[in-house]
Design an enzyme around this catalytic site. Sequence first.
Site, PDB file in Angstrom:
ATOM      1  N   PRO A  65      -1.730  -7.575   8.068  1.00  0.00           N
ATOM      2  CA  PRO A  65      -1.589  -8.548   7.017  1.00  0.00           C
ATOM      3  C   PRO A  65      -1.372  -8.121   5.807  1.00  0.00           C
ATOM      4  O   PRO A  65      -0.890  -9.005   4.889  1.00  0.00           O
ATOM      5  CB  PRO A  65      -2.983  -9.186   7.060  1.00  0.00           C
ATOM      6  CG  PRO A  65      -4.091  -8.305   7.412  1.00  0.00           C
ATOM      7  CD  PRO A  65      -3.272  -7.540   8.506  1.00  0.00           C
ATOM      8  N   LYS A  66      -1.468  -6.819   5.277  1.00  0.00           N
ATOM      9  CA  LYS A  66      -1.154  -6.613   4.029  1.00  0.00           C
ATOM     10  C   LYS A  66       0.170  -5.662   3.947  1.00  0.00           C
ATOM     11  O   LYS A  66       0.423  -4.605   3.254  1.00  0.00           O
ATOM     12  CB  LYS A  66      -2.069  -5.799   3.286  1.00  0.00           C
ATOM     13  CG  LYS A  66      -3.481  -6.785   3.330  1.00  0.00           C
ATOM     14  CD  LYS A  66      -4.757  -6.188   2.505  1.00  0.00           C
ATOM     15  CE  LYS A  66      -5.659  -6.946   2.226  1.00  0.00           C
ATOM     16  NZ  LYS A  66      -6.751  -6.627   1.647  1.00  0.00           N
ATOM     17  N   ASN A  67       1.130  -5.969   5.050  1.00  0.00           N
ATOM     18  CA  ASN A  67       2.543  -5.238   4.920  1.00  0.00           C
ATOM     19  C   ASN A  67       3.623  -5.842   4.365  1.00  0.00           C
ATOM     20  O   ASN A  67       3.840  -6.999   4.760  1.00  0.00           O
ATOM     21  CB  ASN A  67       2.563  -4.721   6.412  1.00  0.00           C
ATOM     22  CG  ASN A  67       3.916  -4.110   6.677  1.00  0.00           C
ATOM     23  OD1 ASN A  67       4.821  -4.639   6.802  1.00  0.00           O
ATOM     24  ND2 ASN A  67       3.798  -2.874   7.197  1.00  0.00           N
TER      25      ASN A  67
END
Lengths: 339, 478
Positions: A115-117
């Site tokens: 989710p933090k890409n």
Amino acid sequence: MAPSSTSSEGASDEWLPPSRRPELADVVPVTQDDGPHPVVAIAYRDEFREVMDYFRALYFAGERSVRALHLTAEVIDLNPGNYTVWHFRRLVLEALDADLREEMDFVDRIAECNPKNYQIWHHKRWLAEKLGPDIANKEHEFTRKILSMDAKNYHAWSHRQWVLQALGGWETELQYCNQLLEEDVFNNSAWNQRYLVITSSPLLGGLAAMRDSEVDYTVGAILANPQNESPWRYLKGLYKGENNLLMADERISDVCLKVLKHDSTCVFALSLLLDLLQIGLQPSDELKGTIEAIKNSDPEADEAVDADLATAICSILQRCDPLRINYWSWYRTTISSQT
Amino acid sequence: MVRRLSVRSPRLQRARRPPPSAPPTTAPMDPPSPPPPPPYPPAAAEGGPAADSQAAELPRLTVTQVEQMKVEAKVGEIYRVLFGNAPNANSLMLELWREQHVEYLTRGLKHLGPSFHVLDANRPWLCYWIIHALALLDEIPDDVEDDIVDFLSRCQDKDGGYGGGPGQLPHLATTYAAVNTLVTIGSERALSSVNRDNLYKFMLRMKDTSGAFRMHDGGEIDVRASYTAISVASLVNILDGELAKGVGNYITRCQTYEGGIAGEPYAEAHGGYTFCGLATMILLNEVDKLDLASLIGWVAFRQGVECGFQGRTNKLVDGCYSFWQGAALALTQKLMTVVDEQLKSSYSSKRPPGDDACGTSSSTEAAYYAKFGFDFIEKSNQIGPLFHNIALQQYILLCAQVLDGGLRDKPGKNRDHYHSCYCLSGLSVSQYSAMVDSDACPLPQHVLGPYSNLLEPIHPLYNVVLDKYHTAYEFFSS
């Protein structure tokens, strides 16, 4: 219609290295050009190395094909941060006139695990831009899902903001902010989103129309948790560029004084009063009395009794906010420069 | 043999002990000695945020509050050990473990395990995080410089810019990492390996109609992209009016109601983007477009009870913001004349700062822009540190250092090269933040722990060690 962008059939089979796949038999793998003495050399596992070698072959050849699409999915699974692969995948998707809704489903499955890409969220934006307003609700549902697991995910919020502005979906956004702030009133991302909605939603009439009710809402949040920095910043933000309105609204200095009655060292209240005085607020007797009482409560106070109110507040802040003593010292110099 | 252009001036030699008993004459403007770090508040109750008997009476704690209390408890334990120690034990705790960090970093420069495959598109970043950290410690190994130059040459795209690895698409972030690495190596071979003409063309191709930059062909647009483009262009002296056009307006739109800068317009104020945005505006000579007092206030409030900085309001402390937020405040210490002007005009009129900005300079010459970075670092600090520099050093030394080498986000997290780079960068910024004369060495009271903790000074606009910056400036000016 173009073939599916998902993994090929037989996903349950044992993984077959690219060198043993008939559909890649004609491909000559390209090894990485690391030179004779590689630095920051990564000890790639065989699987990773081989898949990358085959990817490079197709990428350097510019082959925009079904097998290239499948291979990019495999590389992405191994390293979703490889922006070159995502870029090439977009070229392949365009060349194949692929079903972008299926592609969105594919990327959403990857996004849930990463989710933090940056690359994944950028790919989603690219897809949403092409799919248009029809997909707005689905994107909002997706960001809700991500934010339900991590309420402050910066990428999810940026995506949500972009979808709102580019594709719509404003109708329920203020309610969503209310819900999130009810769950966690310390969620600064939700306050930031609320600011976007208040200022930019085409349905609400803009900041001037909403300011009055928003001030009431914010004052309530402050009184419930005076140590929560978010509503204090939001409150001042409601008057951004409108110093005269900020001064004229008695609710602002009132909430500061209420908070200070219960906690005379609340830095946020003192700081906001200081800002109000700096922009020209004429202090009420109640304000003067409150500050005087706080000042006098310090047995070591060495300030002259006739120091002006702003300077007195700075002295109090230097005492009760020692981590920022240097900042308050500087702020104090800006007061004297106004005199 | 490669001729090294870098000649270390004596004042930059790493001190192994405090200066002689007669320290340099205190400048008239020297700020007073900072007070000791604030006392740490009592830790959260053992076993949980609230006792059962109180639960019925208190409102339910939110996720933010619970997570914050956990971190405060961990940090509080560490600080209580410090405050409970005898003085000589404290000096050990407060020591920068140089040898361990050098060993960890040097090993990573040569070999990384299989799990690093997730950074396979970030290898120039790994080079930069490691080499810059070693440069801060003044421990760059001689035997790998040429290998790094060779590796980065293989990452350089034939059409300009550097990819995340050989054969990868050029990307502004990895271009920044590569160029900063080459500047940090500083040899003629390193500096001459940068193809500036193609780099310029690559950057122009990344310009968007909004004035901002895309990270790569078809890539995302944000404030990081603008910073990495403008920083590199300034550093190698190719920044001109074409590259600068519209960037300042884009970044101005990213300053939020909180005062910090977001990654995109309307996104949340964030420490990394605040540094990137502020540095970019300084390099463009357009910093007056930002509401600086508001920005300073926002950053100042990011330093929390743990003594380190958080990245956003009500988020958790993280060692990397020691640089992103600490450097942002250090930059503003050289901008006080601009701040004062803004404050005067904002108090006397209804128009907020920035609305009166004259816009981009009409000059298009590269030399015009290169000197902003140079002139900026020559300016004296106009004020003492705007953050608690000793408290920040305490967080980095006690909470971010890992015993076996490397630095981390916060206690309980693992070390990594990124945090090693930015924690040490923040430590350097902090140690030099009280200096008024930019040619002096810091006084011992501004360096927490033994004076041997003192790191090399950096140029905070680029995050490159200062003497390496000067070497590059001279090289690219000719």
